[in-house]
Design a protein around this motif. Sequence first.
Motif, short mmCIF file in Angstrom:
data_model
loop_
_atom_site.label_atom_id
_atom_site.label_comp_id
_atom_site.label_asym_id
_atom_site.label_seq_id
_atom_site.Cartn_x
_atom_site.Cartn_y
_atom_site.Cartn_z
N PRO A 9 -18.89 19.23 10.29
CA PRO A 9 -18.16 18.66 9.29
C PRO A 9 -19.17 18.67 7.99
CG PRO A 9 -17.55 17.47 11.27
CD PRO A 9 -18.79 18.50 11.51
N LYS A 50 -18.88 11.91 13.51
CA LYS A 50 -18.39 12.89 13.29
C LYS A 50 -19.00 14.20 14.07
CE LYS A 50 -15.45 11.68 10.46
NZ LYS A 50 -13.82 11.62 10.83
N LYS A 53 -19.33 12.56 18.36
CA LYS A 53 -18.06 12.08 18.84
C LYS A 53 -18.25 10.48 19.54
CE LYS A 53 -16.04 15.71 16.74
NZ LYS A 53 -15.37 15.60 15.76
#
Length: 590
Positions: A9, A50, A53
């Motif tokens: 991301p 992100k 996790k």
Amino acid sequence: MKQQQVKEPHFNGEFEDSESENEDNSKKKTTLIMNVSDTQYDVVKFVGKKLFKWILQYESDVTNWDMFWTDAAVQPETLGKMQPYQKINHFPGMYSLARKNHLGRNLMKMRKQFTDEFKFFPQTWLLPAEYGDFKNQFVKGKAKTFIIKPEASCQGRGIFLTRNINDINPNDHYVAQRYLHRPFLIEGLKFDLRVYVLLAGTDPMRIYVYQDGLVRFATEPYVPPNSSNLEDMCMHLTNYAINKENPNFVFNKDASRMDIGHKRSIKAVFSKLEQEGHDIKKLWQDMYELFIKTFCTVQPILSHHYRSCQPDNYANNMCFEILGFDIFLNHKLQPILLEVNHTPSFTTDTPLDALIKKNLIRDTLKLMNVSLKAKEQIIASRKESLQQRVLTGKKVKLTMEEKISQMKQWEKQRNDYENAHLGDYVKIYPLEDYQKYDKYIEFASSLQDSWTGTNIKRNQKKDLKDSQIAQQQQQQQQTKNNIIRAPFKPNTPVNNLPKLQNILRPESINVHGEDEQVGAKVSKLKNIKNQPRQQSEPPFFRVKQAIKKQPQQMIPKPCLQPKLFDMESIGQDKFNNNKKQLYQQLMLAK
């Protein structure tokens, strides 16, 4: 690796977590928990949430976390309460490296011992303790420039340049250094490097250097210091917090162009220097030497703190720390250490900062093996040892050989894993030539022992042994004295002993037949027996005084069978006859 980075991301410098409030308990059992209650940096939360996790935890009073990220120093008590599978991003005792006064003191001590090997930092004085020596540096006719720093500040606060000793209060606490007036310039500007160095273990040390970092430029063209420009901080200082307020400061706005602006990436700058013909490989090697020697200076302190808190952690892996080394390059492109930051800023106000610091934190957590698999392995090993304790009824104590064996097993396991997950890190210690640094660690250890008094404790056994030997010798001497001055028989009248000694003296015995003198002695003895005992003086004192009056060479030894005189000095027959007569007279007197 490139394919993985494409799927990651995008981080734009900001992060807001909206999912951690209502995390499912079943998910917590299969996901690691990262406590971020004591960090202000969004990039840390972004990487944890992100990229890995993980569940983010914002409560500061809970202990069920797996990874704790803090912006503050870690106290020994915190490390001592941690479980073997937990990790934290600081080492206790790092103040010895991060505070300017401690760093200067430790490095100057090393320089006195290893003059040529520790020339990689400016000459330093700690004020006010070394004010007298520092004052002697101000000589008339020689204009020397010094940079004065508060001993516990950051981001350039309180720093000033001076050529006058009167500018400094003798009672204030400062770190004074010679100003490095011949910097390497790029585009006419002075700059410094922020190099990120990871300390992943203390005993043995495990040191990694990140291959990217920040190059921070001053915003005013450099002119050597003189009386008119000493106050121009944007010319002489490269701190980002100071220069970003200058109207001339150019911010980076494109992560794909890291060679533009007053803050650039190390990769971009080094690539340009290499194109100009500079030896960047040698520069890196010189910086590696600088990093290792700096850590050697404080290794005994860090190792002591860690082992005191976690003596059974043979993996040496519960703490790690990203340190920001500020490096100055002189006109010969030689690195010089300015300071070390144990809490480097992870602010991401530019695309360049966001990209470099996100990758740095990601690679660090991967390298430290913060994973569910590693956690389960440690818990399984702990359960096995607890089962053995239940079966045997006692805690299993490992021998020194077993401890060393476990340490080597963990070290091999870490080497195998870390060598395969370096990311953008380079391992610099330990390598094949690590033994050449042992002399620095040994000397630093001796300094630490002298400072803490450990060398005294270490010699206690030797001192005790010497004391016992001395005590034994004293007892032996006292025993000899007791034999020489043995107590008299209880049945013998103590107050009569001095007179009896006079009678038994060899010169008092007439061995040539002068019986009149012998008779006189016997009658005198009878009178003494009939006299009342005088208690004006203690009997022992009277005996002692009587013995003192005798010639030293003629004092008979107070033993049960005293040798009265030399048997060879007189005729044996006459002596026996007179001795027999004397004995008979004594018996009659009794």
